[in-house]
Design an enzyme around this catalytic site. Structure first.
Site, PDB file in Angstrom:
ATOM      1  N   LYS A 277       0.835  -1.194   0.000  1.00 23.09           N
ATOM      2  CA  LYS A 277       0.000   0.000   0.000  1.00 23.09           C
ATOM      3  C   LYS A 277       0.878   1.256   0.000  1.00 23.09           C
ATOM      4  O   LYS A 277       2.041   1.213   0.433  1.00 23.09           O
ATOM      5  CB  LYS A 277      -0.871   0.037   1.263  1.00 23.09           C
ATOM      6  CG  LYS A 277      -1.958  -1.019   1.341  1.00 23.09           C
ATOM      7  CD  LYS A 277      -2.724  -0.889   2.645  1.00 23.09           C
ATOM      8  CE  LYS A 277      -3.811  -1.937   2.783  1.00 23.09           C
ATOM      9  NZ  LYS A 277      -4.921  -1.725   1.849  1.00 23.09           N
ATOM     10  N   ARG A 351     -10.676 -11.231   1.635  1.00 24.97           N
ATOM     11  CA  ARG A 351     -11.588 -12.218   1.059  1.00 24.97           C
ATOM     12  C   ARG A 351     -10.995 -13.634   1.121  1.00 24.97           C
ATOM     13  O   ARG A 351     -11.737 -14.608   1.173  1.00 24.97           O
ATOM     14  CB  ARG A 351     -11.931 -11.824  -0.374  1.00 24.97           C
ATOM     15  CG  ARG A 351     -10.787 -11.839  -1.357  1.00 24.97           C
ATOM     16  CD  ARG A 351     -11.019 -10.957  -2.565  1.00 24.97           C
ATOM     17  NE  ARG A 351     -10.926  -9.544  -2.214  1.00 24.97           N
ATOM     18  CZ  ARG A 351     -11.068  -8.551  -3.097  1.00 24.97           C
ATOM     19  NH1 ARG A 351     -11.336  -8.825  -4.357  1.00 24.97           N
ATOM     20  NH2 ARG A 351     -10.971  -7.303  -2.706  1.00 24.97           N
TER      21      ARG A 351
END
Length: 498
Positions: A277, A351
């Protein structure tokens, strides 16, 4: 904070502050406000006449009584237009009023229950207690200096009908349990990742289990390997912090076959992994376990409220870190379900761990599923910070979840479950790929998780935009909000009545 309900004349109650409700446009105080106004020789009426803006939503005006009544101060709290007052607005308003009282260094605060026109007075009393406790929340675990304002020690709700004291006491008891559970989840989110490791998450779960007699099991890395949790283990392999999977069970109806699974994402720090990130705001990624925190907070309340329903909490916990052992874009991993997954982006890790957690919940007997996660930035782009996104494979189950959310004032918006979106997560070399790209990102991420729910009724809740806030507003304070906790508690309570 101690709570009390009393039946008595408001001007005669000894306290530090009285919070009085003033509606926008109401020029003549009535009811209990009128009694205080009379005791203050019409001073409240004068203020309303000279400063009509004092009735606007969220406005506070302080009156020093100089011994004219039992309270040292009167705080006029603007309700806004009476016709627009809702239960959640009442919850938010008392938070504003209580913070105003704290600034006055009040230790004992008295208030009444505003007329929302949409709820019974006892329901509103519960909301008032929730708002008061949530609105006074302060995260001060790492502060070394003294607080500017001392804590409020007691909240008193004054009522006129003394025959209803027991009903109010019960409503206030529930409100306190719920609000303290929200604040518990906020603490989990606000702690830094150096403290809130996967092991520490498991420790907190064990503390709840021990105190309230819940059944707890915690899987470590070796247990996960035996279960074939390749997706969770892939995310965990880049970190030196060992992963944990928490399974916490409340058996409120052991004779019933139905088991509701609350599955919360527990990424205790998300660097993005190899798909790193940007450094800006990466500190906020300590809160990527807010879904797991919400589940633990809800279980804390459920264990005390004791609804007649079986709840299974499953929280997969790990960090997502870059290292020489981290999983890579291009890797193929095998989930616990047997489905293979092509990794396109290691920052789409939530996920993956939820996929194995949902499969594990089903193995433990879950008959209905709800997962809650800070899953996607796409949900923040689409819905902002006011609504959580939801997606489902079962309309009836979704209705149960969104009804509970509406009852608590937590806002949710349904995203489409259309098979056309599944094309975006199909892989040419595996069963699925973990990223469908930017278009419809919140939808494809949710539908990825849905592939592991199968035919089991399932609702996914994306709290990426609602799990924290950068400013104080109503009962939400800067930092973690505890989003989802109240919905999960209310859902369990509703199901327990069926």
């Amino acid at each position: 904070m101690e709570l009390e309900v009393i039946a008595g004349s408001l001007p005669e109650i000894l306290c530090d502050s009285i919070i009085i409700h003033v509606s926008e446009g109401a020029m003549i105080p009535g009811g209990t406000t009128g009694a205080v106004d009379k005791a203050l020789s019409g001073h409240i009426s004068e203020i309303i006449r000279d400063m009509p803006e004092c009735g606007k939503y969220g406005e506070t005006t302080v009156i020093h009584t100089f011994g004219a009544i039992g309270a040292k101060h009167v705080i006029l709290l603007g309700l806004g237009k009476q016709s627009e007052l809702t239960l959640d607005k009442a919850r938010a308003l008392i938070a504003v009023g209580m913070r105003a009282a704290r600034k006055l260094r009040a230790k004992t605060v008295v208030t009444t229950v505003p007329d929302t026109g949409v709820a019974e007075d006892c329901q509103t009393a519960q909301a008032v207690v929730e708002g008061a406790i949530m609105g006074l929340y302060r995260f001060k675990h790492y502060k070394t200096g003294k607080e500017d304002s001392p804590a409020i020690e007691k909240l008193v709700i004054a009522i006129q009908d003394g025959t209803k004291i027991d009903e109010y006491n019960e409503a206030m008891r529930l409100g306190k349990i719920i609000a303290e559970s929200v604040n518990y989840a906020r603490d989990l989110v606000n702690h830094p990742a150096q403290y809130m490791t996967p092991a520490k998450m498991a420790w907190h779960a064990a503390e709840i289990a021990q105190k309230y007699g819940l059944e707890l099991s915690v899987l470590d890395k070796e247990d996960m390997e035996k279960q074939g949790m390749g997706a969770l283990l892939a995310v965990a392999q880049g970190s030196v912090a060992a992963p944990k999977l928490i399974a916490l069970k409340y058996a409120g109806a052991p004779a019933k076959p139905e088991v509701i699974a609350y599955v919360g994402k527990g990424i205790t720090f998300d660097s993005g992994g190899i798909s790193l990130k940007p450094s800006q705001n990466m500190d906020e990624m300590k809160g990527d376990m807010a879904g797991g925190g919400a589940v633990l907070g809800a279980m804390l309340a459920i264990a005390q409220i004791k609804p007649k329903i079986n709840i299974l909490a499953v929280v997969p916990c790990t960090e997502n870190m870059p290292s020489g052992t981290a999983y890579r874009p291009g890797d193929i991993i095998t989930s616990m379900s047997g489905k293979t997954i092509e990794v396109l982006n290691t920052d789409a890790e939530g996920r993956l761990i939820l996929a194995d957690a949902i499969t594990y919940a089903q193995k433990l007997g879950a008959t209905k599923l709800i997962d809650i996660a800070t899953l996607t930035g796409a949900c923040v782009v689409g819905l902002g910070s006011f609504y959580s996104g939801v997606i489902t494979n079962n309309r009836e189950w979704l209705a149960a979840v969104t009804t509970a959310a509406w009852q608590t004032g937590e806002k949710m918006w349904e995203l489409p479950n259309d098979e056309a979106y599944l094309e975006q997560i199909k892989s040419s070399i595996a069963d699925l790929k973990n990223s469908g790209g930017r278009p419809g990102g919140a939808i494809t991420a949710g539908l990825f998780i849905g592939q592991f729910a199968g035919e089991t009724p399932w609702v996914h809740v994306d709290i990426a935009g609602t799990s924290d806030t950068d400013k104080n507003k109503g009962y939400n304070l800067k930092g973690g909000t505890g989003a989802g906790v109240r919905t999960l508690i209310q859902l369990a309570a509703n199901l327990g009545r069926l």
